[in-house]
Design an enzyme around this catalytic site. Sequence first.
Site, PDB file in Angstrom:
ATOM      1  N   HIS A   1       0.797  -1.307   0.247  1.00  0.00           N
ATOM      2  CA  HIS A   1       0.389  -0.242   0.219  1.00  0.00           C
ATOM      3  C   HIS A   1       0.693   1.104  -0.302  1.00  0.00           C
ATOM      4  O   HIS A   1       0.710   2.499  -0.250  1.00  0.00           O
ATOM      5  CB  HIS A   1      -1.325   0.184   1.091  1.00  0.00           C
ATOM      6  CG  HIS A   1      -0.270   0.491   2.551  1.00  0.00           C
ATOM      7  ND1 HIS A   1       0.245  -0.590   2.936  1.00  0.00           N
ATOM      8  CD2 HIS A   1      -0.346   1.037   2.928  1.00  0.00           C
ATOM      9  CE1 HIS A   1       0.773  -0.424   3.939  1.00  0.00           C
ATOM     10  NE2 HIS A   1       0.506   1.254   4.693  1.00  0.00           N
TER      11      HIS A   1
HETATM   12  C1  UD1 Z   1      -2.483   5.331   5.535  1.00  0.00           C
HETATM   13  C2  UD1 Z   1      -1.347   6.171   5.997  1.00  0.00           C
HETATM   14  C3  UD1 Z   1      -0.384   5.123   6.075  1.00  0.00           C
HETATM   15  C4  UD1 Z   1      -1.217   3.442   6.471  1.00  0.00           C
HETATM   16  C5  UD1 Z   1      -2.231   3.146   6.039  1.00  0.00           C
HETATM   17  C6  UD1 Z   1      -2.330   2.605   6.804  1.00  0.00           C
HETATM   18  C7  UD1 Z   1      -1.403   8.689   6.236  1.00  0.00           C
HETATM   19  C8  UD1 Z   1      -0.116   9.642   4.825  1.00  0.00           C
HETATM   20  N1  UD1 Z   1      -0.520   7.681   5.190  1.00  0.00           N
HETATM   21  O1  UD1 Z   1      -1.923   5.236   4.240  1.00  0.00           O
HETATM   22  O2  UD1 Z   1       1.114   5.938   6.553  1.00  0.00           O
HETATM   23  O3  UD1 Z   1       0.706   3.120   6.374  1.00  0.00           O
HETATM   24  O4  UD1 Z   1      -2.688   4.575   6.377  1.00  0.00           O
HETATM   25  O5  UD1 Z   1      -2.840   1.741   6.034  1.00  0.00           O
HETATM   26  O6  UD1 Z   1      -1.623   8.974   6.804  1.00  0.00           O
HETATM   27  N2  UD1 Z   1      -9.898   4.521   1.315  1.00  0.00           N
HETATM   28  C9  UD1 Z   1     -10.732   3.296   1.190  1.00  0.00           C
HETATM   29  N3  UD1 Z   1     -11.597   3.251   1.648  1.00  0.00           N
HETATM   30  C10 UD1 Z   1     -11.230   3.666   3.132  1.00  0.00           C
HETATM   31  C11 UD1 Z   1     -10.035   4.585   3.799  1.00  0.00           C
HETATM   32  C12 UD1 Z   1      -8.996   4.993   2.589  1.00  0.00           C
HETATM   33  O7  UD1 Z   1     -11.526   3.358   0.234  1.00  0.00           O
HETATM   34  O8  UD1 Z   1     -11.083   3.434   4.296  1.00  0.00           O
HETATM   35  C13 UD1 Z   1      -9.164   4.807  -0.387  1.00  0.00           C
HETATM   36  C14 UD1 Z   1      -9.311   5.893  -0.975  1.00  0.00           C
HETATM   37  O9  UD1 Z   1      -9.265   5.748  -2.112  1.00  0.00           O
HETATM   38  C15 UD1 Z   1      -8.239   6.785  -0.149  1.00  0.00           C
HETATM   39  C16 UD1 Z   1      -6.931   6.029  -0.216  1.00  0.00           C
HETATM   40  O10 UD1 Z   1      -7.742   4.569   0.094  1.00  0.00           O
HETATM   41  O11 UD1 Z   1      -7.584   7.660  -1.162  1.00  0.00           O
HETATM   42  C17 UD1 Z   1      -6.164   5.987   0.538  1.00  0.00           C
HETATM   43  O12 UD1 Z   1      -5.929   6.664   1.713  1.00  0.00           O
HETATM   44  P1  UD1 Z   1      -5.400   7.320   2.892  1.00  0.00           P
HETATM   45  O13 UD1 Z   1      -5.751   6.950   4.606  1.00  0.00           O
HETATM   46  O14 UD1 Z   1      -5.310   8.783   2.110  1.00  0.00           O
HETATM   47  O15 UD1 Z   1      -4.143   6.926   2.700  1.00  0.00           O
HETATM   48  P2  UD1 Z   1      -3.437   4.762   3.093  1.00  0.00           P
HETATM   49  O16 UD1 Z   1      -2.879   4.779   1.993  1.00  0.00           O
HETATM   50  O17 UD1 Z   1      -4.455   4.357   3.657  1.00  0.00           O
HETATM   51  N1  UDP Z   2      -3.650  -6.198   8.535  1.00  0.00           N
HETATM   52  C1  UDP Z   2      -4.661  -6.538   7.999  1.00  0.00           C
HETATM   53  N2  UDP Z   2      -5.576  -7.111   7.478  1.00  0.00           N
HETATM   54  C2  UDP Z   2      -5.090  -6.584   5.990  1.00  0.00           C
HETATM   55  C3  UDP Z   2      -3.912  -6.004   6.028  1.00  0.00           C
HETATM   56  C4  UDP Z   2      -3.493  -5.542   7.496  1.00  0.00           C
HETATM   57  O1  UDP Z   2      -5.515  -6.894   9.657  1.00  0.00           O
HETATM   58  O2  UDP Z   2      -5.848  -7.164   5.317  1.00  0.00           O
HETATM   59  C5  UDP Z   2      -3.075  -5.567   9.704  1.00  0.00           C
HETATM   60  C6  UDP Z   2      -2.118  -6.189  10.277  1.00  0.00           C
HETATM   61  O3  UDP Z   2      -2.790  -7.089  11.051  1.00  0.00           O
HETATM   62  C7  UDP Z   2      -1.178  -5.081  10.828  1.00  0.00           C
HETATM   63  C8  UDP Z   2      -1.580  -4.152  10.054  1.00  0.00           C
HETATM   64  O4  UDP Z   2      -2.893  -4.138   9.975  1.00  0.00           O
HETATM   65  O5  UDP Z   2      -1.482  -4.837  12.151  1.00  0.00           O
HETATM   66  C9  UDP Z   2      -1.098  -3.175   8.773  1.00  0.00           C
HETATM   67  O6  UDP Z   2      -1.662  -1.844   8.604  1.00  0.00           O
HETATM   68  P1  UDP Z   2      -1.559  -1.175   7.526  1.00  0.00           P
HETATM   69  O7  UDP Z   2      -0.399  -2.103   6.394  1.00  0.00           O
HETATM   70  O8  UDP Z   2      -2.368  -0.703   6.501  1.00  0.00           O
HETATM   71  O9  UDP Z   2      -0.182   0.158   7.867  1.00  0.00           O
HETATM   72  P2  UDP Z   2       0.962  -0.176   8.015  1.00  0.00           P
HETATM   73  O10 UDP Z   2       1.658  -1.212   9.640  1.00  0.00           O
HETATM   74  O11 UDP Z   2       1.893   0.059   7.410  1.00  0.00           O
HETATM   75  O12 UDP Z   2       0.860   1.552   8.839  1.00  0.00           O
END
Ligand code: UD1
Ligand code: UDP
Length: 370
Positions: A203
């Site tokens: 991601h």
């Molecule tokens: C965010 C965090 C990242 C973290 C990740 C965990 C920032 C800058 N990034 O990244 O550090 O590792 O969360 O997963 O804070 N979307 C959905 N449903 C949701 C949320 C998002 O469909 O509930 C989609 C939207 O199209 C959105 C995209 O995912 O534009 C990205 O979501 P966003 O929260 O901006 O960043 P993440 O990539 O999730």
């Molecule tokens: N995770 C989950 N379901 C998924 C993928 C990840 O529950 O399909 C959990 C995983 O166990 C871990 C956390 O989400 O604890 C990691 O989140 P993510 O990779 O979104 O963010 P990051 O840790 O990189 O900020």
Amino acid sequence: MIAFVAGTRPEFIKIAPVVEALKRRGAPLSIVHTGQHYSYALDAIFFEELGLPKPSSNLEVGSGEAAHQLGTIIIRSAEALSKLRPRWVVVQGDTNSVLGGALAAYKLGVPIAHLEAGLRSDDWDMPEEANRVLAGRVAALHLCPTDLQLERLRRENIVRGVHVVGNTIVDAALMNADRARERSKVIERLGLVGKRYALVTLHRPSNVDSEERLTAVMRALGAVAKHHGLSLVFPIHPRTQATIRRMADGSRFSESPFITTEPVGYLDFLRLLADAQLTLTDSGGVQEEACTLRVPCVTLRSNTERPETVTVGANLLCDSTVPGVLEGVVETMLSRARTWANPFGDGRAGDRVADLLLDPKTRRTPSGAP
Ligand code: UD1
Ligand code: UDP
């Protein structure tokens, strides 16, 4: 009262052990949900599975351009926090919700406890690096997973209010591993019984926002699957799904060797990870969980803010998509003995954090203040 400002999947998972520990001590607490994550699979499922209390408010900031998202988090969390008037605001990690919540609390004069403090990738192309460094500058209590972060903060002249407590991901993984084995049916649901597979998560913007890069990464993963006789179980993050949808031939990523699914809940994820031959990921939390559950990990990045995982032998970095390179790195990890020590603590980080937050002697002014 202690307030948590949190908004994304990993924050919900990692605050849960602290919330539990505070509840055991009878301490009043409140969760301010920023609404950065809002899809059921990234949000509500974790409140249900981890028994988190219903948030006192949901700020519904949603997705969007980063500066706008951050600004909205600051404004709305300041409104919510000024009503709650907490003794501490706890933020966890490095997301926009963390920086927004921390800046709001700072401007209101409420002390900030930063959980997972002191991590550094030194990669300022990642939004998380700015978020974690800036949140740390205004925090009073720095809760570090290992000695490495204590040392890093010392080099940045942050020496007051710094404690090594372990990482609450260990608490969460250990608390839920048995429940996952008993309750999750994901292995059966995805047809994985008797199959050798790797668990893939992607991601990071650097891997998934460009169609070219994502295609190259997926091709490299496909080659690994062929070489090592593995299926690739791939719960797809919505950010990654959005890019796949844009591709004319994106549907090939749901074909063999890929077994794709929506993001799964925590119990399903732990079950998938525990039974995997290895994980191929760019997630921060997954590197820590794999290390904790003794599952080999290859991190699909050129750097990590969790170098302890590499030092103990649980993880290798590889951002190359040149044919043959990832196969070799995977070979090395698959042949390693799964005997490394866990650098992230003993699973009691939540208790240590709760004790510090409730101790009247804990310093509550920002570390930079006299
Ligand atoms: C965010 C965090 C990242 C973290 C990740 C965990 C920032 C800058 N990034 O990244 O550090 O590792 O969360 O997963 O804070 N979307 C959905 N449903 C949701 C949320 C998002 O469909 O509930 C989609 C939207 O199209 C959105 C995209 O995912 O534009 C990205 O979501 P966003 O929260 O901006 O960043 P993440 O990539 O999730
Ligand atoms: N995770 C989950 N379901 C998924 C993928 C990840 O529950 O399909 C959990 C995983 O166990 C871990 C956390 O989400 O604890 C990691 O989140 P993510 O990779 O979104 O963010 P990051 O840790 O990189 O900020």
